[in-house]
Design an enzyme around this catalytic site. Structure first.
Site, PDB file in Angstrom:
ATOM      1  N   LYS A 145       0.818  -1.214   0.000  1.00 26.70           N
ATOM      2  CA  LYS A 145       0.000   0.000   0.000  1.00 26.70           C
ATOM      3  C   LYS A 145       0.851   1.263   0.000  1.00 26.70           C
ATOM      4  CE  LYS A 145      -4.404  -1.828   1.330  1.00 26.70           C
ATOM      5  NZ  LYS A 145      -5.482  -1.988   2.309  1.00 26.70           N
ATOM      6  N   ARG A 180      -3.575 -10.022   4.770  1.00 24.40           N
ATOM      7  CA  ARG A 180      -3.957 -10.100   3.351  1.00 24.40           C
ATOM      8  C   ARG A 180      -2.794  -9.568   2.536  1.00 24.40           C
ATOM      9  NH1 ARG A 180      -6.147  -6.656  -0.406  1.00 24.40           N
ATOM     10  NH2 ARG A 180      -7.603  -7.558  -1.899  1.00 24.40           N
TER      11      ARG A 180
HETATM   12  C1  8Y7 Z   1      -8.118  -4.398   1.577  1.00 22.44           C
HETATM   13  C2  8Y7 Z   1      -9.147  -5.192   1.075  1.00 22.44           C
HETATM   14  C3  8Y7 Z   1      -8.222  -4.078  -0.545  1.00 22.44           C
HETATM   15  C4  8Y7 Z   1      -7.874  -4.422   2.984  1.00 22.44           C
HETATM   16  C5  8Y7 Z   1      -9.666  -6.020   3.155  1.00 22.44           C
HETATM   17  C6  8Y7 Z   1      -5.283  -3.166  -1.972  1.00 22.44           C
HETATM   18  C7  8Y7 Z   1     -10.154  -5.586  -1.166  1.00 22.44           C
HETATM   19  C8  8Y7 Z   1      -6.549  -2.452  -2.056  1.00 22.44           C
HETATM   20  N1  8Y7 Z   1      -7.530  -3.719   0.551  1.00 22.44           N
HETATM   21  N2  8Y7 Z   1      -9.914  -6.002   1.836  1.00 22.44           N
HETATM   22  N3  8Y7 Z   1      -9.201  -4.975  -0.257  1.00 22.44           N
HETATM   23  N4  8Y7 Z   1      -8.672  -5.258   3.718  1.00 22.44           N
HETATM   24  N5  8Y7 Z   1     -10.387  -6.798   3.964  1.00 22.44           N
HETATM   25  O1  8Y7 Z   1      -4.256  -2.426  -2.017  1.00 22.44           O
HETATM   26  O2  8Y7 Z   1      -7.026  -3.736   3.539  1.00 22.44           O
HETATM   27  O3  8Y7 Z   1      -5.202  -4.389  -1.895  1.00 22.44           O
HETATM   28  S1  8Y7 Z   1      -7.970  -3.494  -2.175  1.00 22.44           S
END
Ligand code: 8Y7
Length: 275
Positions: free
Chosen positions: A220, A254
């Site tokens: 990020k 994640r």
């Molecule tokens: C997150 C996410 C994204 C996060 C959860 C990226 C879909 C942006 N970020 N879902 N999604 N938490 N639960 O940079 O921080 O991956 S998208």
């Protein structure tokens, strides 16, 4: 602490790595669904090999400024991947905020719904309630189109905590057991650099909610702001951030870089077991 995702159960004595599978048009697929499917499936299998505990499959970019995708386009991206991975040895999470996509993905065997909108749409809540899947409830301020324009909080940790507490109550009231609920402060979703750092610093507070905490920090821009690295060169920062999150009680991270994260968490696990 227990996490139940469909037929998969985790005791959470060690933290889990959720690998990200994006099914969005890229430079290789020139918009064609066929190549997009092949590359998503190959990527998913690679992440399983690298030790991913869960796969998060998403067809809509939720990056700041991203434009929304139609229901049909999202289904065309996500459903063939869900079907192609049916019977995989790890649970499949569907990353969507659209109830229609949740419903079909759950029918195709998704064991988790990752909803950046925290099931605030009534149909979303009822579709998940009717299943035995887990849900990740994420906090965000504003919508992906505008959320980074002017994020404002009096006390970001307290406000995110309060939101997640209220969403847990709503989801439990709909019949979703606590063992199926995961919460996430939503790094980068309507937060300044200071807000993001305050949330990571204070992440252990979210454990008082009594459900598993997920942290999504991988690649990020908050990491880029610190290191000066562009998105292709944020692996090391991402691994450090995942480790800091786990140290503060995150039970799921994640990530894009599964192998690197799995190795780092093995070291953390080995050392913390001696304590
Ligand atoms: C997150 C996410 C994204 C996060 C959860 C990226 C879909 C942006 N970020 N879902 N999604 N938490 N639960 O940079 O921080 O991956 S998208």
């Amino acid at each position: 602490m227990l996490l139940r995702c469909g037929k998969f159960h985790f005791d959470l004595s060690r933290s889990l790595v959720m690998g990200i599978v994006n099914v969005t048009p890229d430079s290789f697929s020139d918009g064609g669904h066929h190549l997009q499917l092949d590359s998503a499936l190959a990527h998913a299998h690679q992440l399983i090999q690298q030790g991913a505990d869960i796969l998060d499959i998403g067809g809509e970019s939720t990056r700041p400024g991203a434009l929304p995708v139609s229901v049909q386009e999202e289904l065309d991206r996500v459903m063939p991947v869900m079907e192609g991975l049916r019977g995989a040895p790890v649970p499949l999470s569907v990353d969507t905020c659209k109830p229609e996509v949740m419903s079909l993905a759950l029918a195709a065997g998704a064991c988790m719904v990752n909803d950046i909108n925290a099931l605030q749409q009534p149909e979303a809540l009822s579709f998940v309630a009717m299943s035995d899947a887990a849900v990740c409830l994420m906090h965000k301020q504003g919508s992906p189109q505008t959320m980074q324009e002017q994020p404002q909080y009096q006390d970001v940790v307290a406000e995110v905590l309060q939101f997640l507490h209220a969403r847990i109550a709503a989801v439990e009231a709909a019949g979703i057991a606590r063992e199926r609920i995961v919460v996430d402060p939503g790094f980068g979703f309507g937060k300044t650099q200071e807000h993001n750092l305050a949330l990571l610093r204070g992440l252990d507070v979210f454990n008082e909610l009594g459900v598993a905490v997920l942290a999504g920090l991988s690649r990020k821009s908050m990491l880029g702001k610190i290191t000066g690295q562009d998105v292709e060169h944020r692996v090391h920062a991402s691994v450090a951030a995942a480790l800091l999150a786990v140290q503060r009680g995150a039970k799921i991270v994640r990530v894009h870089d599964v192998r690197a994260t799995v190795d780092a968490l093995k070291i953390w696990q080995a050392v913390s077991e001696l304590a």
